[in-house]
Design a protein around this motif. Structure first.
Motif, PDB file in Angstrom:
ATOM      1  N   ARG A 146       0.811  -1.223   0.000  1.00 53.60           N
ATOM      2  CA  ARG A 146       0.000   0.000   0.000  1.00 53.60           C
ATOM      3  C   ARG A 146       0.844   1.272   0.000  1.00 53.60           C
ATOM      4  O   ARG A 146       0.359   2.337  -0.342  1.00 53.60           O
TER       5      ARG A 146
ATOM      6  N   CYS B 285       3.336   1.670  -1.955  1.00 57.36           N
ATOM      7  CA  CYS B 285       3.883   1.689  -3.323  1.00 57.36           C
ATOM      8  C   CYS B 285       5.351   1.266  -3.379  1.00 57.36           C
ATOM      9  O   CYS B 285       5.994   1.389  -4.426  1.00 57.36           O
TER      10      CYS B 285
ATOM     11  N   ARG C 244      -2.000  -6.199  -5.464  1.00 55.10           N
ATOM     12  CA  ARG C 244      -3.358  -5.712  -5.177  1.00 55.10           C
ATOM     13  C   ARG C 244      -3.890  -6.304  -3.876  1.00 55.10           C
ATOM     14  O   ARG C 244      -4.582  -5.613  -3.116  1.00 55.10           O
TER      15      ARG C 244
ATOM     16  N   ASP D 120      -2.946  -4.392  -1.035  1.00 52.39           N
ATOM     17  CA  ASP D 120      -3.570  -3.057  -1.065  1.00 52.39           C
ATOM     18  C   ASP D 120      -2.731  -2.042  -1.829  1.00 52.39           C
ATOM     19  O   ASP D 120      -2.782  -0.843  -1.535  1.00 52.39           O
ATOM     20  N   TYR D 121      -1.965  -2.517  -2.816  1.00 54.91           N
ATOM     21  CA  TYR D 121      -1.220  -1.583  -3.666  1.00 54.91           C
ATOM     22  C   TYR D 121      -2.159  -0.901  -4.643  1.00 54.91           C
ATOM     23  O   TYR D 121      -2.978  -1.548  -5.296  1.00 54.91           O
ATOM     24  N   ARG D 122      -2.038   0.416  -4.729  1.00 52.53           N
ATOM     25  CA  ARG D 122      -2.773   1.206  -5.707  1.00 52.53           C
ATOM     26  C   ARG D 122      -1.769   2.097  -6.416  1.00 52.53           C
ATOM     27  O   ARG D 122      -1.093   2.904  -5.757  1.00 52.53           O
TER      28      ARG D 122
END
Length: 276
Positions: free
Chosen positions: A220, A222, A258, A261-263
């Motif tokens: 999350r 990055c 993902r 919780d990677y965006r």
């Protein structure tokens, strides 16, 4: 006295010398040095042999070391393994990644791995073995040099040139094959090309008979938190098959990212990796 010096003095006050020596003793055992004698350890730690015997007696009583068949040498005990596997099992990364590795292995029929970086080394934290004659010698817990492996290059993608120089202050890097980068600058340029592609395929980078396809896993924040890779024979494979493998590795790493919780960041935010 500077704030930094105050912090060091405060930290030193809480150091337990006996515990520090015991942990340093355990760290001397490795894949290369599976067994060591008390004399070996005394020489490496630069402490009296009587001190080493007391440390070994304590660690043996707790199951962290055990004597070999002859009784003269020691090796790591089951307590160390339990600690290591409990740590790996507690990682959200490995829990989420293992079924994805198994699925990828079933798709491409080659060994799949998940690794993290510990300083200048990569550490294998999950592995899925394919039922084929081709196999890899690495196991969970294996450590390899980050700068000389494809998976390690992926794990170094977020580091700036200045950070890489801090991690590798020596003028020349250790070379394992003709493909190994020889300087930090050469390593940085290689890593940035990898970053632009999003997936790396390299033949015989660390071992002559092995090729690796690898892609980064981000969380999350990055940041790259792991590298997901496939080990394949270095012999020629049909280009279309290689393209398929690269796509599956990249997609699987993206799926794990993902789940963590990677965006992706909004476009336009560029990091200057050359900053000093």
């Amino acid at each position: 006295m500077t704030q930094e010096r105050l912090s060091e003095d405060t930290q030193d006050k809480y150091i337990v010398p006996g515990l520090e020596r015991g942990l340093r003793l355990l760290a001397e055992f490795s894949r290369r040095d599976r067994t060591l004698s008390a004399a070996d350890l005394a020489r490496r730690l630069k402490v009296p042999r009587s001190t080493v015997f007391r440390l070994l007696a304590t660690l043996e009583m707790m199951g962290f070391v055990e004597r070999t068949d002859g009784g003269r040498d020691y090796r790591l005990g089951m307590a160390v393994l339990r600690l290591g596997f409990e740590y790996l099992a507690s990682l959200e990364l490995t829990e989420l990644g293992r079924p994805l590795l198994d699925r990828l292995r079933d798709d491409i029929r080659y060994p799949c791995n998940l690794v993290v970086r510990d300083g200048r080394s990569i550490v294998y934290v999950a592995k899925s073995v394919a039922p084929t004659p081709f196999s890899s010698s690495v196991t969970v817990g294996t450590r390899l040099p980050a700068h000389a492996t494809v998976l390690g290059r992926v794990l170094l993608e977020d580091l700036t040139l200045a950070e890489l120089r801090q991690l590798y202050p020596e003028p020349q890097l250790e070379v394992f094959t003709p493909s190994t980068p020889r300087t930090v600058e050469e390593l940085f340029e290689m890593v940035q090309r990898d970053r632009e592609r999003g997936v790396v395929l390299q033949e015989a980078f660390f071992e002559a008979s092995i090729s690796t396809i690898a892609a980064p896993v981000r969380d999350r924040t990055c940041k790259v938190v792991a590298a997901l890779g496939v080990t394949i024979p270095a012999s020629r494979i049909d280009p279309e098959q290689l393209d398929m493998m690269e796509e599956k590795v990249r997609d699987t790493a993206g799926e794990l990212s993902r789940l963590l919780d990677y965006r992706p960041r909004e476009h336009g935010k560029v990091v200057n990796l050359y900053r000093e």
